[in-house]
Design an enzyme around this catalytic site. Sequence first.
Site, PDB file in Angstrom:
ATOM      1  N   ASN A   1       9.944  45.974  30.022  1.00 41.46           N
ATOM      2  CA  ASN A   1       9.218  47.060  29.595  1.00 41.46           C
ATOM      3  C   ASN A   1       9.195  47.933  30.685  1.00 41.46           C
ATOM      4  OD1 ASN A   1       9.072  45.336  27.492  1.00 41.46           O
ATOM      5  ND2 ASN A   1       7.185  45.168  27.643  1.00 41.46           N
TER       6      ASN A   1
ATOM      7  N   THR B   1      26.931  90.203   7.054  1.00 39.95           N
ATOM      8  CA  THR B   1      25.529  89.878   6.872  1.00 39.95           C
ATOM      9  C   THR B   1      25.532  89.032   5.285  1.00 39.95           C
ATOM     10  OG1 THR B   1      24.688  91.921   6.347  1.00 39.95           O
ATOM     11  CG2 THR B   1      24.193  90.969   8.295  1.00 39.95           C
TER      12      THR B   1
ATOM     13  N   SER C   1      48.198  68.907   4.974  1.00 34.18           N
ATOM     14  CA  SER C   1      48.629  68.311   3.395  1.00 34.18           C
ATOM     15  C   SER C   1      50.019  67.652   2.849  1.00 34.18           C
ATOM     16  CB  SER C   1      49.031  69.564   2.219  1.00 34.18           C
ATOM     17  OG  SER C   1      48.475  69.128   0.596  1.00 34.18           O
TER      18      SER C   1
ATOM     19  N   LYS D   1      50.701  74.120   4.612  1.00 30.63           N
ATOM     20  CA  LYS D   1      49.486  74.171   5.225  1.00 30.63           C
ATOM     21  C   LYS D   1      48.837  73.216   6.547  1.00 30.63           C
ATOM     22  CE  LYS D   1      45.356  73.608   1.823  1.00 30.63           C
ATOM     23  NZ  LYS D   1      44.597  73.133   3.348  1.00 30.63           N
TER      24      LYS D   1
END
Length: 465
Positions: free
Chosen positions: A143, A188, A319, A325
């Site tokens: 402990n 934003t 891909s 891709k």
Amino acid sequence: MTTYREESDSLGSMQLPTDCLYGIQTQRAVENFSITDIPISIDPEMIRSLAMVKKACAQTNTELGTLAENKAKAIIAACDEIINDQWHQYFVVDVIQGGAGTSANMNANEVIANRALQLLGHHAGEYQHLHPNNDVNCSQSTNDVYPTALRLALYAKAQDLLANMALLKQAFSEKGSDFSHIRKIGRTQLQDAVPMTLGMEFSAFATAIGEDIIQLSHTIELLLDCNLGATAIGTGINTPVGYAPRVIERLQQVSGVKVRLAENLVEATWDTGDFVQLSGTLKRYATKISKICNDLRLLSSGPRCGFGEINLPKMQPGSSIMPGKVNPVIPEVVNQIAYDVIGKDVTVSIAAESGQLQLNAFEPVIANCLFLSLGMLNRGSRILRERCVEGITANEAECQRSVDHSLGIVTLLNPVLGYEITSTLVMEAIRDNRSVRELVLEKNFLVLEELEKILSNDGTNIEYT
């Protein structure tokens, strides 16, 4: 042919390979806790820290006359070997274990005892000459040993993360300088806002990481308050007079870290608040770096039908069906690290709250979560820098096009033309698919020179300290 030795404890006897450095209590833990199949040796910082604690305790015990000098020398020598990364393969108990870390502590006691026995010219398991509990664990309890070692290990592991955070901050800062001349439109709520520079955006990323470097640096200082010398519940039972402050001094020398004796050893034995705060700080960094990665994916989206303001380095084909891709795989993997760290913070919080009375029995799962979070964030920060940020380039023409065609630039005209006129300009620009710039000149609200001067304000005149 493997030969075996027999060891006994209060529950009975078991056979272990003759030269195995762990003992019966470790073997019982291996059988009881087949949970993750990940041994505590996965975190070498923890193993080294356990050995540092045991070495400091042996030094203190021999100085105070509670451990024979020849035993102490052998224990210290065995600890030094472990600190130098030997015998880690014998630290085999699972990272998730019942018993508040007792199995990890006993694994250390047995490995150190058996190696010390070998150094003394005896065989492993001949505990009548040097005992795991009576000698290696002298003046100690799980402990106080386990949480002290955990604090040392986390402090050491955090240094690597801080170093990579600093490098990542620098990489973003350098991109901020590189992109300081590139005007773009800020956004934003995913809608056009006002002009800024791409450099501002990347410099803000650097500042955000810098804030977390400060937070983490402050947080890990809390880990230096240790309860070594508290033994079972904080009363220091079974320790000689003056043991606690002296063993802390020895641990400072052994580890090179300025550990401190906790103010209240009873409180320090059950309180896991410092681990909760560390987990929360890691969650904060994970959350912010994930947000940055979200932005990188958005800004690089396309290449033809997205924002397309920046280019991320091409890492791999994206891909199995769509030729050519390429996906933003590095930001994506960092996002996933963040999700995992956030989840582990929940585990740490629940485990910390669930402790009862004078001890928290759930420190092993807290330790595992913190080690994993530190490790993933450390590696993720390095990979994000090396395989993404350092190779980012800007699409300057696309950034300028967004400024020229944005409705957000009307905000710059608001102080000159007023809110009502500028609102009308926006509505008309949307209706007729025309630019605000074109309409202002057509309606003779401003001459070209005046308009250019107003629209050139992208905030670069703001001084940052």
